[in-house]
Structures are given as structure tokens and as C-alpha cells.
Design a protein around this motif. Sequence first.
Motif, PDB file in Angstrom:
ATOM      1  N   LYS A  53       0.831  -1.205   0.000  1.00 30.89           N
ATOM      2  CA  LYS A  53       0.000   0.000   0.000  1.00 30.89           C
ATOM      3  C   LYS A  53       0.868   1.258   0.000  1.00 30.89           C
ATOM      4  N   VAL A  54       1.896   1.271   0.844  1.00 29.77           N
ATOM      5  CA  VAL A  54       2.759   2.438   0.971  1.00 29.77           C
ATOM      6  C   VAL A  54       3.609   2.649  -0.282  1.00 29.77           C
ATOM      7  N   MET A  55       4.157   1.573  -0.822  1.00 27.97           N
ATOM      8  CA  MET A  55       5.119   1.700  -1.916  1.00 27.97           C
ATOM      9  C   MET A  55       4.488   1.676  -3.309  1.00 27.97           C
ATOM     10  N   ARG A  56       3.311   1.086  -3.442  1.00 31.59           N
ATOM     11  CA  ARG A  56       2.690   0.981  -4.771  1.00 31.59           C
ATOM     12  C   ARG A  56       1.286   1.565  -4.840  1.00 31.59           C
ATOM     13  N   GLY A  57       0.752   1.974  -3.711  1.00 36.36           N
ATOM     14  CA  GLY A  57      -0.585   2.561  -3.693  1.00 36.36           C
ATOM     15  C   GLY A  57      -0.578   3.957  -4.294  1.00 36.36           C
ATOM     16  N   PRO A  58      -1.760   4.559  -4.379  1.00 36.13           N
ATOM     17  CA  PRO A  58      -1.858   5.906  -4.944  1.00 36.13           C
ATOM     18  C   PRO A  58      -1.017   6.912  -4.152  1.00 36.13           C
ATOM     19  N   SER A  59      -0.274   7.729  -4.857  1.00 33.37           N
ATOM     20  CA  SER A  59       0.541   8.780  -4.251  1.00 33.37           C
ATOM     21  C   SER A  59       1.020   9.695  -5.357  1.00 33.37           C
ATOM     22  N   SER A  60       1.225  10.956  -5.039  1.00 32.21           N
ATOM     23  CA  SER A  60       1.808  11.826  -6.054  1.00 32.21           C
ATOM     24  C   SER A  60       3.320  11.618  -6.132  1.00 32.21           C
ATOM     25  N   TRP A  61       3.913  10.914  -5.142  1.00 33.90           N
ATOM     26  CA  TRP A  61       5.316  10.501  -5.259  1.00 33.90           C
ATOM     27  C   TRP A  61       5.369   9.307  -6.206  1.00 33.90           C
ATOM     28  N   SER A  62       6.315   9.320  -7.110  1.00 29.82           N
ATOM     29  CA  SER A  62       6.458   8.186  -8.025  1.00 29.82           C
ATOM     30  C   SER A  62       6.966   6.970  -7.254  1.00 29.82           C
ATOM     31  N   VAL A  63       6.846   5.806  -7.866  1.00 30.28           N
ATOM     32  CA  VAL A  63       7.389   4.587  -7.264  1.00 30.28           C
ATOM     33  C   VAL A  63       8.886   4.766  -7.020  1.00 30.28           C
ATOM     34  N   SER A  64       9.591   5.319  -7.997  1.00 28.35           N
ATOM     35  CA  SER A  64      11.040   5.508  -7.848  1.00 28.35           C
ATOM     36  C   SER A  64      11.372   6.482  -6.726  1.00 28.35           C
ATOM     37  N   GLN A  65      10.602   7.545  -6.584  1.00 22.85           N
ATOM     38  CA  GLN A  65      10.845   8.480  -5.489  1.00 22.85           C
ATOM     39  C   GLN A  65      10.633   7.804  -4.138  1.00 22.85           C
ATOM     40  N   ARG A  66       9.594   6.988  -4.025  1.00 22.48           N
ATOM     41  CA  ARG A  66       9.348   6.276  -2.766  1.00 22.48           C
ATOM     42  C   ARG A  66      10.431   5.230  -2.511  1.00 22.48           C
ATOM     43  N   GLU A  67      10.876   4.558  -3.558  1.00 25.14           N
ATOM     44  CA  GLU A  67      11.951   3.572  -3.396  1.00 25.14           C
ATOM     45  C   GLU A  67      13.250   4.248  -2.959  1.00 25.14           C
ATOM     46  N   LEU A  68      13.510   5.440  -3.491  1.00 24.63           N
ATOM     47  CA  LEU A  68      14.707   6.165  -3.071  1.00 24.63           C
ATOM     48  C   LEU A  68      14.574   6.630  -1.621  1.00 24.63           C
ATOM     49  N   MET A  69      13.379   7.030  -1.207  1.00 21.77           N
ATOM     50  CA  MET A  69      13.155   7.356   0.207  1.00 21.77           C
ATOM     51  C   MET A  69      13.477   6.135   1.074  1.00 21.77           C
ATOM     52  N   ALA A  70      13.015   4.961   0.651  1.00 25.25           N
ATOM     53  CA  ALA A  70      13.290   3.725   1.394  1.00 25.25           C
ATOM     54  C   ALA A  70      14.793   3.461   1.464  1.00 25.25           C
ATOM     55  N   ALA A  71      15.493   3.678   0.350  1.00 24.01           N
ATOM     56  CA  ALA A  71      16.944   3.480   0.339  1.00 24.01           C
ATOM     57  C   ALA A  71      17.637   4.458   1.279  1.00 24.01           C
ATOM     58  N   MET A  72      17.124   5.684   1.365  1.00 18.82           N
ATOM     59  CA  MET A  72      17.715   6.665   2.276  1.00 18.82           C
ATOM     60  C   MET A  72      17.492   6.263   3.731  1.00 18.82           C
ATOM     61  N   VAL A  73      16.293   5.804   4.066  1.00 19.16           N
ATOM     62  CA  VAL A  73      16.044   5.321   5.431  1.00 19.16           C
ATOM     63  C   VAL A  73      17.004   4.176   5.736  1.00 19.16           C
ATOM     64  N   ALA A  74      17.206   3.308   4.765  1.00 24.84           N
ATOM     65  CA  ALA A  74      18.145   2.193   4.946  1.00 24.84           C
ATOM     66  C   ALA A  74      19.566   2.706   5.165  1.00 24.84           C
ATOM     67  N   LEU A  75      19.958   3.731   4.427  1.00 21.05           N
ATOM     68  CA  LEU A  75      21.284   4.314   4.585  1.00 21.05           C
ATOM     69  C   LEU A  75      21.454   4.883   5.996  1.00 21.05           C
ATOM     70  N   TRP A  76      20.446   5.623   6.460  1.00 20.06           N
ATOM     71  CA  TRP A  76      20.510   6.218   7.801  1.00 20.06           C
ATOM     72  C   TRP A  76      20.505   5.155   8.893  1.00 20.06           C
ATOM     73  N   ASN A  77      19.940   3.991   8.586  1.00 24.79           N
ATOM     74  CA  ASN A  77      19.908   2.884   9.549  1.00 24.79           C
ATOM     75  C   ASN A  77      21.023   1.866   9.314  1.00 24.79           C
ATOM     76  N   SER A  78      21.975   2.206   8.461  1.00 26.06           N
ATOM     77  CA  SER A  78      23.122   1.328   8.173  1.00 26.06           C
ATOM     78  C   SER A  78      22.685  -0.074   7.762  1.00 26.06           C
ATOM     79  N   CYS A  79      21.784  -0.135   6.785  1.00 25.14           N
ATOM     80  CA  CYS A  79      21.274  -1.413   6.283  1.00 25.14           C
ATOM     81  C   CYS A  79      21.669  -1.554   4.805  1.00 25.14           C
ATOM     82  N   PRO A  80      22.856  -2.099   4.535  1.00 22.89           N
ATOM     83  CA  PRO A  80      23.316  -2.183   3.143  1.00 22.89           C
ATOM     84  C   PRO A  80      22.402  -3.016   2.251  1.00 22.89           C
ATOM     85  N   PHE A  81      21.768  -4.041   2.798  1.00 22.44           N
ATOM     86  CA  PHE A  81      20.864  -4.851   1.985  1.00 22.44           C
ATOM     87  C   PHE A  81      19.751  -3.973   1.415  1.00 22.44           C
TER      88      PHE A  81
END
Length: 193
Positions: A53-81
Motif C-alpha cells: 500500500k505504501v510503496m505501490r498505492g496511490p501517491s503523487s510521489w512516483s514509485v522511484s521516489q518512494r523507493e529512493l526514500m526507502a533506500a535513504m532510510v536504509a542508509l541512515w539505519n546502516s542497512c546495506p541490503f
Amino acid sequence: MRLPEVARGDSVGHRLMIGMISRFAGYRLPDAARVAFYDRKFVGPVLGEWTQKVMRGPSSWSVSQRELMAAMVALWNSCPFCVGAHGAIAVRGMDDAIVSAVLADYTTAPIDEKYRATLVFLEKMTRNPSALNVEDARAVLDAGVSQQELSDAAAVCAIFNIITRYANALGFEMPTPAEFAKAAGMLLRRGYG
């Protein structure tokens, strides 16, 4: 510590399913997908539905923008995977150089101020949530982000603050860049649910 059952499946049916998917895909099914098969009460359906729902549901953020947000949260949490997995998905709809620049330093990356202000908010939400306040939200809104966009971005941040922590706790195995790219294609086609 990763339980062997997470890596191989906790039942004969799950082991067969993981093996078939891995053989069909031509690469080892990533641990994030394997966890979804492990004890369906652990994270499976509920977390998958919420993530979908969060990553593929309706949003004015594109899928790629949301995926990059997820990657940034991962970076801040030191999660290389999760940096690798979600960065690989983000480049499917964004220029690779922009994704790399954001991951290197979003404060100087060639992105619009609306997205940059959102990332400032998400970084504080991730790294210092108890200090997050109304002024932080107002700064994002003043940059042109709508209340719904801020809510959508905060949802990405919330779910990936959970996902990155369990990925780190379970010691997810790191796929190769080629395997991340293949898995990215699968996630774009199939989604998270």
C-alpha cells in the motif's frame, strides 16, 4: 542471528517454493522474500500488505521516489541490503546518476527543493524522532509538499524503519548488483504483497 529456517523455509512447502522461485528466477531468492515465507505470523501477510500500500498505492510521489526514500532510510539505519535493494528499484524510473548523488549526499544532489525538504524531514524522523516537531512539518509544507505527500513520505519512512531493522537483525545475505537488478524487476512486476 539468522535462523536456518528463515534462509531455507520453515516447512517443506516453503522450502520447495523458495527452491522453485530461485531456480526459475536464476538467482538466490533474497532473504527479504524468504522472511515472508517464514512463520506467516511473523511478518508475512500484514507487513507485505502494508508495504504494498505504501510503496505501490496511490501517491503523487512516483514509485522511484518512494523507493529512493526507502533506500535513504536504509542508509541512515546502516542497512546495506535495503540500500542495495531499493536503490536498484529506484534506478528503474530515475537517472542512475541522480540516485547515486542522493545516496552520496542528498543535501547537494540535483533534486528539487520539495524532495530535498522531504528527505530532511525523513532523516530527522529516522535518526532523532523524539525531536521531530511541528516546525519540521511546517518547513516541508512551506517547500511545497502537500499534507498528503508528507503523510505518504512518513509512511515510507515508518515502514522502512521497521524493515531495515529486521533485515539487520536477521543478517540478510548481500546479493550481487546483478541479483539486486533482477530482484528489482521482480518487485516492480509483483509488488510487495
